[in-house]
Motif scaffolding. Structure first.
Motif, PDB file in Angstrom:
ATOM      1  N   THR A 133      25.753  59.083 -55.995  1.00 46.37           N
ATOM      2  CA  THR A 133      25.708  60.206 -56.279  1.00 46.37           C
ATOM      3  C   THR A 133      24.350  60.924 -55.661  1.00 46.37           C
ATOM      4  N   ASN A 134      23.510  60.373 -55.436  1.00 43.19           N
ATOM      5  CA  ASN A 134      22.291  60.766 -54.864  1.00 43.19           C
ATOM      6  C   ASN A 134      22.766  61.401 -53.317  1.00 43.19           C
ATOM      7  N   MET A 135      23.665  60.536 -52.771  1.00 47.22           N
ATOM      8  CA  MET A 135      23.990  60.904 -51.196  1.00 47.22           C
ATOM      9  C   MET A 135      24.823  62.169 -51.313  1.00 47.22           C
ATOM     10  N   ILE A 136      25.718  62.051 -52.244  1.00 45.61           N
ATOM     11  CA  ILE A 136      26.788  63.164 -52.510  1.00 45.61           C
ATOM     12  C   ILE A 136      26.032  64.285 -52.788  1.00 45.61           C
ATOM     13  N   LYS A 137      25.042  64.472 -53.488  1.00 45.98           N
ATOM     14  CA  LYS A 137      24.058  65.505 -53.672  1.00 45.98           C
ATOM     15  C   LYS A 137      23.494  66.167 -52.657  1.00 45.98           C
ATOM     16  N   ILE A 138      23.212  65.144 -51.580  1.00 48.49           N
ATOM     17  CA  ILE A 138      22.384  65.535 -50.320  1.00 48.49           C
ATOM     18  C   ILE A 138      23.585  66.199 -49.445  1.00 48.49           C
ATOM     19  N   PHE A 139      24.764  65.637 -49.525  1.00 48.26           N
ATOM     20  CA  PHE A 139      26.071  66.407 -48.633  1.00 48.26           C
ATOM     21  C   PHE A 139      26.011  67.869 -49.277  1.00 48.26           C
ATOM     22  N   GLU A 140      26.059  67.899 -50.412  1.00 48.33           N
ATOM     23  CA  GLU A 140      26.544  69.368 -51.090  1.00 48.33           C
ATOM     24  C   GLU A 140      25.259  70.412 -50.854  1.00 48.33           C
ATOM     25  N   LYS A 141      24.157  69.863 -50.920  1.00 45.71           N
ATOM     26  CA  LYS A 141      22.694  70.687 -50.872  1.00 45.71           C
ATOM     27  C   LYS A 141      22.902  71.120 -49.396  1.00 45.71           C
ATOM     28  N   ASN A 142      23.073  70.309 -48.330  1.00 38.43           N
ATOM     29  CA  ASN A 142      23.155  70.698 -47.001  1.00 38.43           C
ATOM     30  C   ASN A 142      24.566  71.386 -46.388  1.00 38.43           C
ATOM     31  N   GLY A 143      25.177  71.651 -47.065  1.00 31.59           N
ATOM     32  CA  GLY A 143      26.272  72.629 -46.783  1.00 31.59           C
ATOM     33  C   GLY A 143      27.735  71.858 -46.607  1.00 31.59           C
ATOM     34  N   CYS A 144      27.707  70.627 -46.889  1.00 36.24           N
ATOM     35  CA  CYS A 144      28.890  69.700 -46.349  1.00 36.24           C
ATOM     36  C   CYS A 144      29.917  70.110 -47.356  1.00 36.24           C
ATOM     37  N   GLN A 145      31.055  69.875 -46.872  1.00 37.69           N
ATOM     38  CA  GLN A 145      32.385  70.108 -47.593  1.00 37.69           C
ATOM     39  C   GLN A 145      33.204  68.604 -47.765  1.00 37.69           C
ATOM     40  N   LEU A 146      33.662  68.724 -48.963  1.00 34.67           N
ATOM     41  CA  LEU A 146      34.349  67.132 -49.265  1.00 34.67           C
ATOM     42  C   LEU A 146      35.715  67.252 -48.231  1.00 34.67           C
ATOM     43  N   ARG A 147      36.130  66.241 -47.503  1.00 38.63           N
ATOM     44  CA  ARG A 147      37.111  66.172 -46.635  1.00 38.63           C
ATOM     45  C   ARG A 147      37.958  65.282 -46.916  1.00 38.63           C
ATOM     46  N   ASP A 148      37.725  64.201 -47.522  1.00 35.83           N
ATOM     47  CA  ASP A 148      38.639  63.026 -47.626  1.00 35.83           C
ATOM     48  C   ASP A 148      38.258  61.917 -48.618  1.00 35.83           C
ATOM     49  N   LYS A 149      38.967  61.076 -49.052  1.00 33.64           N
ATOM     50  CA  LYS A 149      38.610  60.014 -49.828  1.00 33.64           C
ATOM     51  C   LYS A 149      39.445  58.770 -49.220  1.00 33.64           C
ATOM     52  N   LYS A 150      38.752  57.556 -49.215  1.00 30.10           N
ATOM     53  CA  LYS A 150      39.316  56.421 -48.856  1.00 30.10           C
ATOM     54  C   LYS A 150      38.950  55.083 -49.384  1.00 30.10           C
ATOM     55  N   GLY A 151      39.708  54.162 -49.301  1.00 30.10           N
ATOM     56  CA  GLY A 151      39.392  52.765 -49.788  1.00 30.10           C
ATOM     57  C   GLY A 151      38.816  51.961 -48.744  1.00 30.10           C
TER      58      GLY A 151
ATOM     59  N   VAL B 251      33.684  58.640 -50.004  1.00 28.38           N
ATOM     60  CA  VAL B 251      34.163  59.962 -50.002  1.00 28.38           C
ATOM     61  C   VAL B 251      33.602  60.518 -48.662  1.00 28.38           C
ATOM     62  N   GLU B 252      34.339  61.266 -48.027  1.00 30.56           N
ATOM     63  CA  GLU B 252      33.919  61.776 -46.379  1.00 30.56           C
ATOM     64  C   GLU B 252      33.529  63.366 -46.510  1.00 30.56           C
ATOM     65  N   TYR B 253      32.402  63.672 -46.121  1.00 27.31           N
ATOM     66  CA  TYR B 253      32.013  65.129 -46.206  1.00 27.31           C
ATOM     67  C   TYR B 253      31.752  65.557 -44.753  1.00 27.31           C
ATOM     68  N   THR B 254      32.142  66.701 -44.671  1.00 29.39           N
ATOM     69  CA  THR B 254      31.833  67.374 -43.013  1.00 29.39           C
ATOM     70  C   THR B 254      31.338  68.713 -43.284  1.00 29.39           C
ATOM     71  N   ARG B 255      30.860  69.127 -41.808  1.00 28.45           N
ATOM     72  CA  ARG B 255      30.043  70.392 -41.949  1.00 28.45           C
ATOM     73  C   ARG B 255      30.152  70.730 -40.373  1.00 28.45           C
ATOM     74  N   ASP B 256      30.433  71.962 -40.079  1.00 21.40           N
ATOM     75  CA  ASP B 256      30.549  72.735 -38.926  1.00 21.40           C
ATOM     76  C   ASP B 256      28.884  72.768 -38.485  1.00 21.40           C
ATOM     77  N   LEU B 257      28.459  72.242 -37.278  1.00 24.16           N
ATOM     78  CA  LEU B 257      27.075  72.378 -36.916  1.00 24.16           C
ATOM     79  C   LEU B 257      26.364  73.455 -36.223  1.00 24.16           C
ATOM     80  N   GLU B 258      27.302  74.595 -35.893  1.00 26.08           N
ATOM     81  CA  GLU B 258      26.981  75.599 -35.043  1.00 26.08           C
ATOM     82  C   GLU B 258      25.821  76.192 -35.738  1.00 26.08           C
TER      83      GLU B 258
END
Length: 236
Positions: free
Chosen positions: A212-230, A72-79
């Motif tokens: 799941t631990n890394m996904i929780k870190i993404f979400e805690k730090n304001g990142c949003q799910l962008r995509d899923k790839k194989g 899964v890919e997560y993204t966040r605006d850094l501004e």
């Protein structure tokens, strides 16, 4: 228009990542990937690792790719990312306070017990690929973190190849004895600030769907799910 980002490590491997855009047809993706595979085979590269939308899975499996896992890919605006107030101290390898081999040992420790299913390269190969992928000043991107004077983890922030402002982490990890204490989220937050210092305007991070631990870190730090790839791999 590029449809794939490609990182080439001499004769050892190619890392290929699909650039997903709505205005690019399935046929165009397949045509360009076919050309990439032809060049990969002709040049006798060891293996090719591919990140691609899972809608192409049947086509890939028919051409001798094996599926490793899904990410899964997560993204966040850094501004709006701000400097954080925590008790950890960070240094880059370029400061010369530790040697390359010490950093390699810490890297190996941090990636032990990873939930990611992609096959791990030998640490010596990983270290040699840093200069290939990050350039001659690669040590400026290799950070390590100390908590109470002891190593806590590492992070390797950089601008994604082929872009001017997409921030990525070549690797990010915490030493085993400090996991589950919120250290990972702190290091990740600092890493996004470092990306901002490298002139990145947005961040993209990825991890295995089972991490799941890394996904929780993404979400805690304001990142949003962008995509899923194989994740797919083909070997000569």
């Amino acid at each position: 228009m590029n449809k794939f980002n490609i990182i080439k490590n001499k004769q050892e491997y190619w890392l290929v990542d699909q650039i997903k855009k709505e205005d690019i047809s399935t046929e165009l993706y397949i045509r360009e990937l076919t050309d990439i595979l032809g060049n990969w085979s002709r040049l006798e590269i060891g293996y090719l690792s591919l990140l691609m939308d899972e809608q192409y899975e049947s086509w890939l499996l028919e051409r001798n790719f094996g599926k490793i896992s899904s990410i899964v890919e997560y993204t966040r605006d850094l501004e709006e990312v701000q400097n954080t107030d925590n008790q950890m101290v960070s240094h880059s390898l370029a400061e010369g306070l530790i040697e390359d081999h010490e950093y390699a040992k810490l890297y190996e420790l941090c990636r032990s017990g990873s939930a990611n299913k992609n096959t791990k390269q030998p640490i010596a190969q990983v270290m040699s690929s840093l200069e290939n992928e990050l350039g001659s000043e690669w040590r400026k991107h290799c950070y390590y973190f100390l908590k109470d004077g002891a190593f806590a983890g590492i992070s390797i922030p950089h601008i994604e190849m082929g872009t001017k402002n997409e921030g990525r982490l070549f690797y990010f990890g915490v030493v085993p004895e400090l996991r589950g204490q919120g250290i990972g989220a702190q290091i990740h937050q600092v890493s996004m600030q470092l990306l901002k210092n490298f002139q990145a305007t947005y961040y993209v991070g990825s991890t295995d769907v089972n991490n799941t631990n890394m996904i929780k870190i993404f979400e805690k730090n304001g990142c949003q799910l962008r995509d899923k790839k194989g994740i797919y791999k083909i070997v000569r």
